[in-house]
Scaffold this motif. Sequence first.
Motif, PDB file in Angstrom:
ATOM      1  N   LYS A  92     -24.128   3.123  11.309  1.00  0.00           N
ATOM      2  CA  LYS A  92     -25.348   3.115  11.868  1.00  0.00           C
ATOM      3  C   LYS A  92     -25.521   3.697  13.043  1.00  0.00           C
ATOM      4  N   MET A  93     -24.516   3.407  14.158  1.00  0.00           N
ATOM      5  CA  MET A  93     -24.693   3.936  15.497  1.00  0.00           C
ATOM      6  C   MET A  93     -24.151   5.253  15.834  1.00  0.00           C
ATOM      7  N   VAL A  94     -23.869   5.940  14.732  1.00  0.00           N
ATOM      8  CA  VAL A  94     -23.101   7.207  15.026  1.00  0.00           C
ATOM      9  C   VAL A  94     -24.293   8.278  15.134  1.00  0.00           C
ATOM     10  N   ASP A  95     -24.143   9.268  15.952  1.00  0.00           N
ATOM     11  CA  ASP A  95     -25.303  10.345  16.214  1.00  0.00           C
ATOM     12  C   ASP A  95     -24.976  11.710  15.636  1.00  0.00           C
ATOM     13  N   CYS A  96     -23.723  11.801  14.987  1.00  0.00           N
ATOM     14  CA  CYS A  96     -23.305  13.105  14.270  1.00  0.00           C
ATOM     15  C   CYS A  96     -23.462  12.756  12.683  1.00  0.00           C
ATOM     16  N   PRO A  97     -23.430  14.021  12.086  1.00  0.00           N
ATOM     17  CA  PRO A  97     -23.388  13.999  10.631  1.00  0.00           C
ATOM     18  C   PRO A  97     -22.324  13.248  10.225  1.00  0.00           C
ATOM     19  N   VAL A  98     -22.585  12.455   9.013  1.00  0.00           N
ATOM     20  CA  VAL A  98     -21.451  11.925   8.471  1.00  0.00           C
ATOM     21  C   VAL A  98     -21.602  12.195   6.844  1.00  0.00           C
ATOM     22  N   ILE A  99     -20.251  12.392   6.477  1.00  0.00           N
ATOM     23  CA  ILE A  99     -20.269  12.697   4.958  1.00  0.00           C
ATOM     24  C   ILE A  99     -19.362  11.854   4.294  1.00  0.00           C
ATOM     25  N   GLU A 100     -19.886  10.934   3.306  1.00  0.00           N
ATOM     26  CA  GLU A 100     -19.018   9.996   2.564  1.00  0.00           C
ATOM     27  C   GLU A 100     -18.201  10.846   1.416  1.00  0.00           C
ATOM     28  N   VAL A 101     -17.060  10.657   1.301  1.00  0.00           N
ATOM     29  CA  VAL A 101     -16.154  11.533   0.309  1.00  0.00           C
ATOM     30  C   VAL A 101     -15.428  10.460  -0.489  1.00  0.00           C
ATOM     31  N   HIS A 102     -15.557  10.557  -1.849  1.00  0.00           N
ATOM     32  CA  HIS A 102     -14.724   9.947  -3.034  1.00  0.00           C
ATOM     33  C   HIS A 102     -14.016  10.827  -3.770  1.00  0.00           C
ATOM     34  N   ILE A 103     -12.756  10.722  -3.920  1.00  0.00           N
ATOM     35  CA  ILE A 103     -12.026  11.613  -4.854  1.00  0.00           C
ATOM     36  C   ILE A 103     -12.504  11.480  -6.183  1.00  0.00           C
ATOM     37  N   SER A 104     -12.575  10.302  -6.639  1.00  0.00           N
ATOM     38  CA  SER A 104     -13.066  10.096  -8.190  1.00  0.00           C
ATOM     39  C   SER A 104     -14.700   9.859  -8.049  1.00  0.00           C
ATOM     40  N   ASN A 105     -15.079   9.957  -9.337  1.00  0.00           N
ATOM     41  CA  ASN A 105     -16.694   9.895  -9.295  1.00  0.00           C
ATOM     42  C   ASN A 105     -16.868   8.320  -9.446  1.00  0.00           C
ATOM     43  N   ILE A 106     -17.317   8.070  -8.233  1.00  0.00           N
ATOM     44  CA  ILE A 106     -17.644   6.348  -8.420  1.00  0.00           C
ATOM     45  C   ILE A 106     -18.554   6.135  -9.372  1.00  0.00           C
ATOM     46  N   HIS A 107     -19.528   6.794  -9.631  1.00  0.00           N
ATOM     47  CA  HIS A 107     -20.722   6.452 -10.603  1.00  0.00           C
ATOM     48  C   HIS A 107     -20.031   6.401 -11.970  1.00  0.00           C
ATOM     49  N   ARG A 108     -18.855   6.923 -12.172  1.00  0.00           N
ATOM     50  CA  ARG A 108     -18.480   6.868 -13.686  1.00  0.00           C
ATOM     51  C   ARG A 108     -17.202   5.875 -13.983  1.00  0.00           C
ATOM     52  N   ARG A 109     -16.988   5.065 -12.979  1.00  0.00           N
ATOM     53  CA  ARG A 109     -15.901   4.401 -12.863  1.00  0.00           C
ATOM     54  C   ARG A 109     -16.013   3.266 -13.996  1.00  0.00           C
ATOM     55  N   GLU A 110     -14.997   2.285 -14.383  1.00  0.00           N
ATOM     56  CA  GLU A 110     -15.116   1.320 -15.283  1.00  0.00           C
ATOM     57  C   GLU A 110     -15.616   0.195 -14.819  1.00  0.00           C
ATOM     58  N   ALA A 111     -15.460  -0.450 -13.724  1.00  0.00           N
ATOM     59  CA  ALA A 111     -15.986  -1.331 -13.095  1.00  0.00           C
ATOM     60  C   ALA A 111     -17.489  -1.094 -12.510  1.00  0.00           C
ATOM     61  N   GLU A 112     -18.479  -1.587 -12.916  1.00  0.00           N
ATOM     62  CA  GLU A 112     -19.949  -1.464 -12.343  1.00  0.00           C
ATOM     63  C   GLU A 112     -19.815  -1.405 -10.646  1.00  0.00           C
ATOM     64  N   TRP A 113     -19.193  -2.590 -10.227  1.00  0.00           N
ATOM     65  CA  TRP A 113     -19.215  -2.488  -8.656  1.00  0.00           C
ATOM     66  C   TRP A 113     -18.658  -1.445  -8.052  1.00  0.00           C
ATOM     67  N   ARG A 114     -17.804  -0.500  -8.660  1.00  0.00           N
ATOM     68  CA  ARG A 114     -17.267   0.492  -8.030  1.00  0.00           C
ATOM     69  C   ARG A 114     -18.166   1.625  -7.708  1.00  0.00           C
ATOM     70  N   SER A 115     -19.596   1.464  -8.584  1.00  0.00           N
ATOM     71  CA  SER A 115     -20.282   2.600  -8.258  1.00  0.00           C
ATOM     72  C   SER A 115     -21.342   2.220  -7.467  1.00  0.00           C
ATOM     73  N   LYS A 116     -21.339   1.129  -6.728  1.00  0.00           N
ATOM     74  CA  LYS A 116     -22.130   0.753  -5.536  1.00  0.00           C
ATOM     75  C   LYS A 116     -21.859   0.988  -4.154  1.00  0.00           C
ATOM     76  N   SER A 117     -22.004   2.090  -3.680  1.00  0.00           N
ATOM     77  CA  SER A 117     -21.258   2.250  -2.112  1.00  0.00           C
ATOM     78  C   SER A 117     -22.359   1.562  -1.217  1.00  0.00           C
ATOM     79  N   ILE A 118     -22.098   0.716  -0.054  1.00  0.00           N
ATOM     80  CA  ILE A 118     -23.022   0.227   0.812  1.00  0.00           C
ATOM     81  C   ILE A 118     -23.123   1.338   1.890  1.00  0.00           C
ATOM     82  N   MET A 119     -22.055   2.255   1.951  1.00  0.00           N
ATOM     83  CA  MET A 119     -22.073   3.321   3.106  1.00  0.00           C
ATOM     84  C   MET A 119     -23.167   4.397   2.821  1.00  0.00           C
ATOM     85  N   THR A 120     -23.599   4.573   1.607  1.00  0.00           N
ATOM     86  CA  THR A 120     -24.487   5.677   1.290  1.00  0.00           C
ATOM     87  C   THR A 120     -25.902   5.644   2.033  1.00  0.00           C
TER      88      THR A 120
END
Length: 149
Positions: A92-120
């Motif tokens: 939250k304190m960063v003044d430059c662009p931040v891109i969140e990267v995930h190798i897998s598609n977190i929205h298609r993962r088996e466990a529902e909790w894996r699809s909910k990024s707090i960072m987004t």
Amino acid sequence: MTAAIAAIYVLNGPNLNLLGEREPEIYGRDTLADVEALCRAAAGDLPLIFKQTNNEHEMVEWVQAARRGQIGIAINPAAFTYAAYPVLDALKMVDCPVIEVHISNIHRREAEWRSKSIMTQVVTGIISGLGVAGYGLAVRELARRWALR
């Protein structure tokens, strides 16, 4: 603490040191060294700082070090994605662009909790599910934004 020269930070969270060995059917066979080489090639002549940690406090310190005057941050928070509120607060304190990267598609993962990024909620953008190629896309986008400033 800000580095003297603006750089692209590529920050990697827990267990990514085992990339290529850990669940290759999900994360592929490329190693973290392969990802670093890909990122350095994508950065071209721009300085790049590439790090990996299994420790939340260390990730917070790295984000804080990159918070002012940097080209940008590409972060794969890995398991920090879901509950690392100190990392979120540092972002939250960063003044430059931040891109969140995930190798897998977190929205298609088996466990529902894996699809909910707090960072987004605080990042500029997210790349998910494109394998390690997502890192190169993130680095190139950060470089493009830096050139346009």
